[in-house]
Every structure is written in C-alpha cells, then in structure tokens.
Design a protein around this motif. Sequence first.
Motif, PDB file in Angstrom:
ATOM      1  N   SER A 461       0.828  -1.204   0.000  1.00 14.15           N
ATOM      2  CA  SER A 461       0.000   0.000   0.000  1.00 14.15           C
ATOM      3  C   SER A 461       0.863   1.255   0.000  1.00 14.15           C
ATOM      4  N   LYS A 464       2.506   1.533  -3.387  1.00  9.47           N
ATOM      5  CA  LYS A 464       1.543   1.963  -4.400  1.00  9.47           C
ATOM      6  C   LYS A 464       1.386   3.481  -4.389  1.00  9.47           C
ATOM      7  N   GLY A 469       0.186   5.369  -8.992  1.00  9.33           N
ATOM      8  CA  GLY A 469      -0.564   4.776 -10.100  1.00  9.33           C
ATOM      9  C   GLY A 469       0.221   3.841 -10.981  1.00  9.33           C
ATOM     10  N   MET A 472       0.078  -1.743  -9.176  1.00  2.00           N
ATOM     11  CA  MET A 472      -1.174  -2.364  -8.729  1.00  2.00           C
ATOM     12  C   MET A 472      -0.824  -3.747  -8.141  1.00  2.00           C
ATOM     13  N   TYR A 473      -1.595  -4.190  -7.163  1.00  3.28           N
ATOM     14  CA  TYR A 473      -1.302  -5.521  -6.579  1.00  3.28           C
ATOM     15  C   TYR A 473      -2.598  -6.191  -6.152  1.00  3.28           C
ATOM     16  N   SER A 474      -2.552  -7.496  -6.080  1.00  2.00           N
ATOM     17  CA  SER A 474      -3.681  -8.281  -5.557  1.00  2.00           C
ATOM     18  C   SER A 474      -3.122  -9.446  -4.739  1.00  2.00           C
ATOM     19  N   CYS A 503       8.842  -2.783 -10.760  1.00  3.48           N
ATOM     20  CA  CYS A 503       8.212  -1.473 -10.922  1.00  3.48           C
ATOM     21  C   CYS A 503       9.244  -0.364 -11.108  1.00  3.48           C
ATOM     22  N   MET A 509       2.793   0.615 -16.230  1.00  4.71           N
ATOM     23  CA  MET A 509       2.102  -0.007 -15.112  1.00  4.71           C
ATOM     24  C   MET A 509       2.728  -1.363 -14.805  1.00  4.71           C
ATOM     25  N   ASN A 511       2.009  -4.834 -12.358  1.00  7.65           N
ATOM     26  CA  ASN A 511       1.046  -5.581 -11.536  1.00  7.65           C
ATOM     27  C   ASN A 511       1.790  -6.673 -10.747  1.00  7.65           C
ATOM     28  N   THR A 513       1.108  -9.899  -8.184  1.00 12.08           N
ATOM     29  CA  THR A 513       0.063 -10.827  -7.708  1.00 12.08           C
ATOM     30  C   THR A 513       0.677 -11.811  -6.690  1.00 12.08           C
ATOM     31  N   GLU A 612      -7.769  -7.042  -2.740  1.00  7.58           N
ATOM     32  CA  GLU A 612      -7.485  -6.668  -4.127  1.00  7.58           C
ATOM     33  C   GLU A 612      -7.490  -5.155  -4.208  1.00  7.58           C
ATOM     34  N   SER A 613      -6.489  -4.618  -4.901  1.00 10.00           N
ATOM     35  CA  SER A 613      -6.393  -3.158  -4.979  1.00 10.00           C
ATOM     36  C   SER A 613      -5.840  -2.776  -6.332  1.00 10.00           C
TER      37      SER A 613
END
Length: 613
Positions: A461, A464, A469, A472-474, A503, A509, A511, A513, A612-613
């Motif tokens: 968090s 991020k 922006g 993103m992560y989940s 990143c 972007m 991602n 996971t 999830e975010s």
Amino acid sequence: MIPFIRPRKYKDWSIKSKLLIMTGMLILCSVIVVSLLSYIQYTGDFEKRSADSVQQIMEQVSLNIDSYLDDLSRLSVAPYRNREVMAALEKNTEGSEIDTLIKTRTIESFLDEIMIIPRNDIINVFVLTDSIYASGKEQINLNTTVDYTNFDWYRSAYSTRESIFIPTHLQQIIKNPKRKVFSIVSQLRSTKDTERIIGVIKVDANYSGIESICNKVRMGEKGGLFIIDGNRNLIFSNFSEGNEQDFYSAILSHGVSNTKIKQGKESYLLNAVSIPRSNWTIVAINSVSELNKNASQTRNKAYLMALFSSLLAILVLIFFIKRFLNPLLDIVKLTKEINRGNLSITFPEHRNDEIGYLSSSFNKMILRIKDMFEQNTRLVGEVYEANFLQKEAQITALFNQIRPHFIFNTLNMISLLMQSGKQEKAVDHINKLSSLLRSMATWDTEITVGQEMNLLHAYLSIQKSRFEGRLMYSISIDESLFEYQIPSFLLQPAVENAVIHGCERKRGMTNITIRSKVEDDLLYFYIEDDGKGMDATILEKLRVKVEQLNVQDVDSRKSGTGIGLINVNKRIKMKYGVVYGLSIDSIPDRGTCVTITLPRFEATNNLSSIMES
C-alpha cells in the motif's frame, strides 16, 4: 567398648531404601487416615441421625402423652352429656334433705359410672359445688371440713374456661392422703345460663398410663427417659442404671435441651421435648458408646485389615523394587566407572522390556560418547563460529529487506501528503510503516499467514502511493491458511524484489500478484510481477546464489536484495527439510515468478481473493 555409629542422613540413603520406607509409610498412613476419617465421618453422621431419630420418637411420645392428657380432659366435660346430672347440679336443695339426698345420689351414681371405665390410671373424680361429691376406685374418706375454695387450682378453674393441669401432689379433699397424683380441673357452667358457674370437676390420675407410654420406648441398657415438671421435679423415670440421681442432677445442671454430656468416662446424648399442656419436659438419654458399638467394631476390623493390607503391600513392594532397581543400580555402578574415564565397559543386554531398552541405549551411548569425545573440541569451535555467522547473516538479511531508501522515500511521501492537506492518508501510511518496523522485532519467531498478509498489504500500500498509479497488486490466499504458522518475513523479500526489479525499472504499469495453491501434500505461494524480467544468464546466477546454504559466503554489497531470498530459502530448508524451499522463474520483458514451497498441514481447495487493490 562398643563404637558409636552415627545414623546416615536421609540424603545419603540409597534410592531403594528411600522408595521402600517412603512408599511403605505412605501406604500405611494413607490407609489408617482413610479408615480413621471414615470412622469419624460415619460416627458423626450416625450420631446426628440417631439424635434426629430419637427426637422424632420423643416427639411421638410427647404427642401420645398429650393425647392421653386430652382424654383425661374430656372426662371433665362428661357431666354435660347427662341432663339429669346437669339438672341436679343446677338445682338448689337448701332446706330439703330429700332433695339433697336425691341430688347426691344422682351425681355420685354418675361419678361411679365414670369410674367403671376400664382405665387403671383414673383414681378419683370430684365435683365441687354447694357440697363435695366424689367417687374412686378405692374407699375414700372425704374431708368435708376442708375449704377447697382456697386452693389455687380452684381459683384458676373459676377464672378460665380451659382445663387446668395440676402437677404431682398428694391427694386432696380426703382424710390421711397417701398417694401422689396429678389432676385435671375444669369449671362447670349452667346449660341454661352459660355465664353462670355452678361448680368445678376434678379428675385425679396416677402415672400408670404415662408409664405404659414411656415403657414402649427403649433407650438401650445404659439409657432411659425422664419426665420433669415445670418446677424441675422428677415425675417419672425408667432409667435402668442405678445412678439415676446422678443423671438427673446432670440434666438439671446442663438444662433440659438437646446436648451432649459426659458422666464418668461415658458420653451421652440428651434429647428434650416439652409438653405445653402439662408444662412437662421429656428427656431421653442415649449412651454414645452403645450407639457406636457396631461402628467401633467395624473400625477395629478396618484397622486390622488396613494394617494387614499395608504390610502385604510393603512386602510385595520390597520384592518388586528389588527386582526392578537392581539393573538400574548396576547401571549406576557402570556410570561411576565412566565418570572415572573408563569407556571400555558394557552392560549385558538380555531383557526385552524398558530395562533392556535402557541397557541397549546405555551401550550405544557409550559408543557415541567415545566418538563425540574425539570430535568435541573441534566441533565446539565450529558450532560457535557457525552460530555467530548465521545470526549475523540473518540480521543483515532482515535489515536489507526494508532498505533505507524505502524508508526515506516513504517519509518524504508522508511529508508531501501532509503539506498537500491529505492528513488522513499520511496518518494511514505512518501506521503501516510503524507496523512494518515493529514486525522487525519478530524476525526469529513464527507468525500466521494472515499476519504476514497484513504486513505485505501495508508494504505494498505504501509502495503503491509512492509510485502514484504505476503499481497495482492483488493478494489471493486460501482462507483455510490464515492460521497456518510460518516463519516471519517469509514472503516479504520476494515481494520487495518484485517492486524493485519490476516497478522501479519499468516506466509503465506494473502488476504484482500474490496467490496460493494447495496440491497433494504441498503448499505453494506465488509472487508474480509483469516487470522487465531477466535473461537466462542472470536468472541462473540468481538461482545459484539462492541455493547457497552459507549466507556468510555471499557478499551482500554486490548481491542486492538477493541475500533476502537466500535467507528465506535457508530458513525453509532448515525448518521443513531440503525438499522444500524457494524457486525462481523469469522471462525477459514479461516478468518474474518466485515460488515458495512448504509442507501442507491443514489446507482446502477453497481459494478466494481476500484483498485486491
């Protein structure tokens, strides 16, 4: 002269002597104490039950005596059932001798009929009006000169409609009285004018009826009953012992109440019940020794059985202790030889029980001691050195997981948020950063998968917000794994690698996971990113470094965060075994996947996304 032999102290006794003496005393004392407590409890309960039972009997005796006195009282109202008698009593015969004679015959004939009733306890019946009319079982000589109106009972009868009870006294209204009686007195009223009193009826009785009631109750050979009136006079006693007067004196000194007295060496239970009608008190005396006679015999038998059982148990104990302890004592002797440096001894192995296992283990231990003795000096130095280096490497790896530039960047980001008026978001990031820093104190402990996910969520968090922006992560983890215990910071190094190499080095972007999978007896955690990845050469070098089990051989200044992955891999293999650990797969320009493999304990196939975010 016989030499003085000092007794050995308890601490110097052999284990055989201690076991025999202490166990024997424990058995003997336990049985005796249990028997004694059982006897005390039993006798106490029995005495209470006996006292309650005697009290009930005494209340029944009291009721019977009260009913008996009530029967006597009913005799005093017998004239009301005879009209001729009542007419004669109400008739005034002054000046007429014939009328007086008729009145006397009518009344005394009625009284003679009363005396025909087959009750041996009724002695005399008197009707006192203008003259004295009487009848009795024996010939009586009336004392016509006595002024009966001066008697207290006569005055009391005139003042109340209730029957009056007269305690034990010599017969009255007769010449030369010799018999003691008790009486029931009641006033007679006119049937024509109930407010007019026409005389008094008096019924004399002896104690044969009361004696018959009391003799039906036996208080044992050493007990009995006393009846005492309101003036503390002894009315009746069926006490079988010769020292009746001693008990009577003891009752008067202790008071007529439920209590326990001691006469000589004997104890006695006293139960008292009052009879309000006559103001009498019935006192029952029971010998405690008689009540507990059977219990005492049972107690003595129990003591003998306890003593016999204890001695038998001690004999059996001596046999088995000797049999069981002899091999142990032999081992103790051999241990003393080892203590002297003799490692060439062995214990004979000829048993298949625990002693046999102990002897076999003892021999194996001696062989191991020989081997260990030879290597001890060298191994001690190596172990201490290895432990020191391992601890240093773990601490270095831990602090490398949270890099200083991440902390500085996070603090700068929090400062910008506060300057731009986003205090709530700044406070949230401060709390998450605090959680990450606080978790560093638990680097050598275990935490649940749920706690690890919370730390990852806090870390990602913050990242991020930092990358604004671009990240993103989940997190998708099997819910049944939330309470599963894993070493702390097991997934964080791989997640940090994904952020740094995914990143930071990619403009677009990224991602990330984090997911889990349960398959057969294995539990998998996957940390995937779609960053730049790495080519085969770099990937192979990273794999080789990760498989190194000696963290101190890796130069952390040249390895980046790779030392964190090495640390994770080593911790997994040391805790769960070499078949588990960490593996890395990567494709250039497509991303990297780090797989962590652990043993499965409690897992299901119910996979769901928890964050999830």
